[in-house]
Structures are given as C-alpha cells and as structure tokens.
Motif scaffolding. Structure first.
Motif, PDB file in Angstrom:
ATOM      1  N   LEU A  72       7.458   1.798  -5.554  1.00 33.59           N
ATOM      2  CA  LEU A  72       7.801   1.297  -3.449  1.00 33.59           C
ATOM      3  C   LEU A  72       9.058   1.968  -3.122  1.00 33.59           C
ATOM      4  CD1 LEU A  72       7.740  -1.719  -5.638  1.00 33.59           C
ATOM      5  CD2 LEU A  72       5.553  -1.246  -4.912  1.00 33.59           C
ATOM      6  N   LYS A  73       8.942   1.863  -1.712  1.00 30.68           N
ATOM      7  CA  LYS A  73      10.225   2.378  -0.686  1.00 30.68           C
ATOM      8  C   LYS A  73      11.076   1.153  -1.384  1.00 30.68           C
ATOM      9  CE  LYS A  73      12.609   3.944   3.221  1.00 30.68           C
ATOM     10  NZ  LYS A  73      11.680   3.863   4.981  1.00 30.68           N
ATOM     11  N   ASP A  74      12.529   1.206  -1.569  1.00 27.94           N
ATOM     12  CA  ASP A  74      13.513   0.360  -1.374  1.00 27.94           C
ATOM     13  C   ASP A  74      13.392  -0.578  -2.787  1.00 27.94           C
ATOM     14  OD1 ASP A  74      14.788   2.226  -0.046  1.00 27.94           O
ATOM     15  OD2 ASP A  74      14.124   0.530   1.567  1.00 27.94           O
ATOM     16  N   HIS A  75      12.024  -0.689  -3.876  1.00 25.06           N
ATOM     17  CA  HIS A  75      11.548  -1.177  -5.302  1.00 25.06           C
ATOM     18  C   HIS A  75      11.180  -2.565  -4.138  1.00 25.06           C
ATOM     19  CE1 HIS A  75      14.116   0.759  -8.662  1.00 25.06           C
ATOM     20  NE2 HIS A  75      14.953   1.318  -7.023  1.00 25.06           N
ATOM     21  N   ASN A  76      10.620  -2.313  -2.613  1.00 25.36           N
ATOM     22  CA  ASN A  76      10.253  -3.458  -2.272  1.00 25.36           C
ATOM     23  C   ASN A  76       8.672  -3.675  -2.072  1.00 25.36           C
ATOM     24  OD1 ASN A  76       9.212  -5.111  -0.404  1.00 25.36           O
ATOM     25  ND2 ASN A  76      10.605  -4.746   1.277  1.00 25.36           N
ATOM     26  N   ARG A  77       8.071  -4.367  -3.187  1.00 22.98           N
ATOM     27  CA  ARG A  77       6.686  -4.386  -3.153  1.00 22.98           C
ATOM     28  C   ARG A  77       6.184  -4.170  -2.336  1.00 22.98           C
ATOM     29  NH1 ARG A  77       5.525  -4.732  -8.779  1.00 22.98           N
ATOM     30  NH2 ARG A  77       7.428  -6.206  -9.874  1.00 22.98           N
ATOM     31  N   SER A  78       6.558  -4.340  -1.414  1.00 23.64           N
ATOM     32  CA  SER A  78       5.604  -4.810  -0.036  1.00 23.64           C
ATOM     33  C   SER A  78       5.649  -3.104   0.914  1.00 23.64           C
ATOM     34  CB  SER A  78       5.840  -5.839   0.750  1.00 23.64           C
ATOM     35  OG  SER A  78       7.003  -5.975   1.449  1.00 23.64           O
ATOM     36  N   LEU A  79       6.391  -2.746   0.185  1.00 20.15           N
ATOM     37  CA  LEU A  79       6.704  -1.286   0.619  1.00 20.15           C
ATOM     38  C   LEU A  79       6.238  -0.364   0.167  1.00 20.15           C
ATOM     39  CD1 LEU A  79      10.377  -1.149   2.163  1.00 20.15           C
ATOM     40  CD2 LEU A  79       7.613  -1.482   3.241  1.00 20.15           C
ATOM     41  N   ILE A  80       5.107   0.299  -0.108  1.00 18.30           N
ATOM     42  CA  ILE A  80       3.678   0.544  -1.183  1.00 18.30           C
ATOM     43  C   ILE A  80       3.926   1.928  -0.469  1.00 18.30           C
ATOM     44  CG2 ILE A  80       1.539   1.492  -1.942  1.00 18.30           C
ATOM     45  CD1 ILE A  80       1.306  -1.615  -2.116  1.00 18.30           C
ATOM     46  N   VAL A  81       4.198   3.236  -1.206  1.00 17.95           N
ATOM     47  CA  VAL A  81       4.492   4.821  -1.282  1.00 17.95           C
ATOM     48  C   VAL A  81       3.004   5.377  -1.721  1.00 17.95           C
ATOM     49  CG1 VAL A  81       5.363   6.693  -2.065  1.00 17.95           C
ATOM     50  CG2 VAL A  81       6.868   4.894  -0.645  1.00 17.95           C
ATOM     51  N   ALA A 105       2.116   2.262   7.257  1.00 21.53           N
ATOM     52  CA  ALA A 105       3.628   3.034   7.789  1.00 21.53           C
ATOM     53  C   ALA A 105       4.166   3.766   6.385  1.00 21.53           C
ATOM     54  CB  ALA A 105       4.201   1.951   8.893  1.00 21.53           C
ATOM     55  N   VAL A 106       4.698   2.420   5.801  1.00 19.36           N
ATOM     56  CA  VAL A 106       5.375   3.479   4.979  1.00 19.36           C
ATOM     57  C   VAL A 106       5.058   4.365   4.288  1.00 19.36           C
ATOM     58  CG1 VAL A 106       7.177   3.176   2.772  1.00 19.36           C
ATOM     59  CG2 VAL A 106       7.029   1.515   4.856  1.00 19.36           C
ATOM     60  N   ALA A 107       3.775   4.996   3.493  1.00 21.12           N
ATOM     61  CA  ALA A 107       4.068   5.913   2.965  1.00 21.12           C
ATOM     62  C   ALA A 107       3.529   7.287   4.025  1.00 21.12           C
ATOM     63  CB  ALA A 107       2.421   6.527   2.317  1.00 21.12           C
ATOM     64  N   ARG A 108       2.817   7.071   5.303  1.00 24.76           N
ATOM     65  CA  ARG A 108       3.390   7.786   6.403  1.00 24.76           C
ATOM     66  C   ARG A 108       4.644   8.338   6.426  1.00 24.76           C
ATOM     67  NH1 ARG A 108      -0.736   4.369   8.200  1.00 24.76           N
ATOM     68  NH2 ARG A 108       0.241   3.784   9.563  1.00 24.76           N
ATOM     69  N   GLU A 109       5.528   7.386   6.693  1.00 25.96           N
ATOM     70  CA  GLU A 109       6.149   7.613   6.732  1.00 25.96           C
ATOM     71  C   GLU A 109       7.343   9.158   6.088  1.00 25.96           C
ATOM     72  OE1 GLU A 109      11.374   6.096   7.269  1.00 25.96           O
ATOM     73  OE2 GLU A 109       9.586   4.507   6.534  1.00 25.96           O
ATOM     74  N   ILE A 110       6.586   8.787   4.562  1.00 24.15           N
ATOM     75  CA  ILE A 110       7.482   9.128   3.545  1.00 24.15           C
ATOM     76  C   ILE A 110       6.666  11.063   3.488  1.00 24.15           C
ATOM     77  CG2 ILE A 110       7.379   9.558   0.721  1.00 24.15           C
ATOM     78  CD1 ILE A 110       8.989   7.509   1.987  1.00 24.15           C
ATOM     79  N   VAL A 111       5.818  11.116   4.055  1.00 26.18           N
ATOM     80  CA  VAL A 111       5.050  11.878   3.914  1.00 26.18           C
ATOM     81  C   VAL A 111       5.126  13.316   5.206  1.00 26.18           C
ATOM     82  CG1 VAL A 111       3.225  13.172   4.770  1.00 26.18           C
ATOM     83  CG2 VAL A 111       2.987  11.387   2.957  1.00 26.18           C
TER      84      VAL A 111
END
Length: 153
Positions: A72-81, A105-111
C-alpha cells in the motif's frame, strides 16, 4: 517509547519495478517489484528515544506461511499498489518481492515514476513481542553484529 512496541521500518527499494514478463496465457502480465526491506542494522525510528535493531532470529511474518501481503502507498488501505508473493529472510536481510497488481491511479503512478528513476523507499509495519533495552556502554549481539547501547533490540 511507543506503546505495544509498534515499529515502522523504512528502507530504500532495490529494483522497485521490473519489466512485465510476457506470458503465454490470457492472464494480464503484471510488473514485478523486489526490495531489501531490512538489513539487520540500526534504525532511527520516529517516537523512539534510541536506535532500534530487529533481531532477525526472532522475526516471523504475520500469517505464518502466508506470503501474500498487501503493498500500500503510505500504509493507506485505499491506495493499493500490489501484493507480495515472496517474503523471506536470507542471512541478515528481509527480502520482499511481488507484483504491481493494483488497478488504479496509484499503481500506475508507481510504475511510471519508477520508469523515470524515482528513488522509492518502502516501510513495513512490525510489532515486537519482546524488547530488550541495552543501556549506554553495554553491548549486545543481534543479527551477527555487536551493538553498543543505548539501543533497543
């Protein structure tokens, strides 16, 4: 010192995102990540008055043999990587790998930011069942190394 010995360990990520592999099935190919999550040394953690060492000899992965844990991004359960498919201890290193399985969007941002060379860091949550305080000037051994207090192990 925090209640219940809650730890948030932070480390640089090695090879955060690798190229997607081409599969022969109809399943989508997912980008992989891998990281050295901990090297067995001292850490300066927010809220802790002295450095902390996690003794790898006593480390257990939550869920026992379950290796699939959310990323998870920032330990936030709604920001799934994504999720892990391997968590292992080799020597004094905690090694974690898995797939970017998030669809948002979070996973795409990480990639995308990884492709651009962004130096991601990762943290993992841990709870200590036992804590030893080593006073100033005293020595203790953990992870094959000698540490001099004051330090929490």
């Amino acid at each position: 010192m925090p209640n219940e010995h809650q730890l948030i360990l932070s480390a640089p990520v090695e090879n955060w995102v690798e190229a997607a592999s081409s599969g022969e099935s109809d399943a989508p190919t997912l980008r992989r990540f891998s990281m050295i999550a901990y090297t067995g040394g001292t850490m300066t953690l927010s809220g802790w008055p002295h450095p902390v060492v996690v003794d790898m000899a006593g480390m257990e992965v939550a869920g026992g043999s379950i290796k699939s844990r959310p990323i998870l991004k920032d330990h936030n359960r709604s920001l799934i990587v994504g999720h892990t498919d391997s968590i292992r201890i080799e020597g004094n290193e905690l090694l974690v790998s898995g797939v970017i399985s998030g669809a948002g969007a979070v996973a795409r941002e990480i990639v995308e930011s990884s492709r651009n060379g962004f130096p991601w860091q990762a943290s993992l949550g841990a709870a200590s069942g036992q804590m030893e305080f080593v006073p100033k000037g005293k020595k203790a051994v953990a992870n094959g190394r000698e540490f001099t207090g004051p330090i929490h192990i």
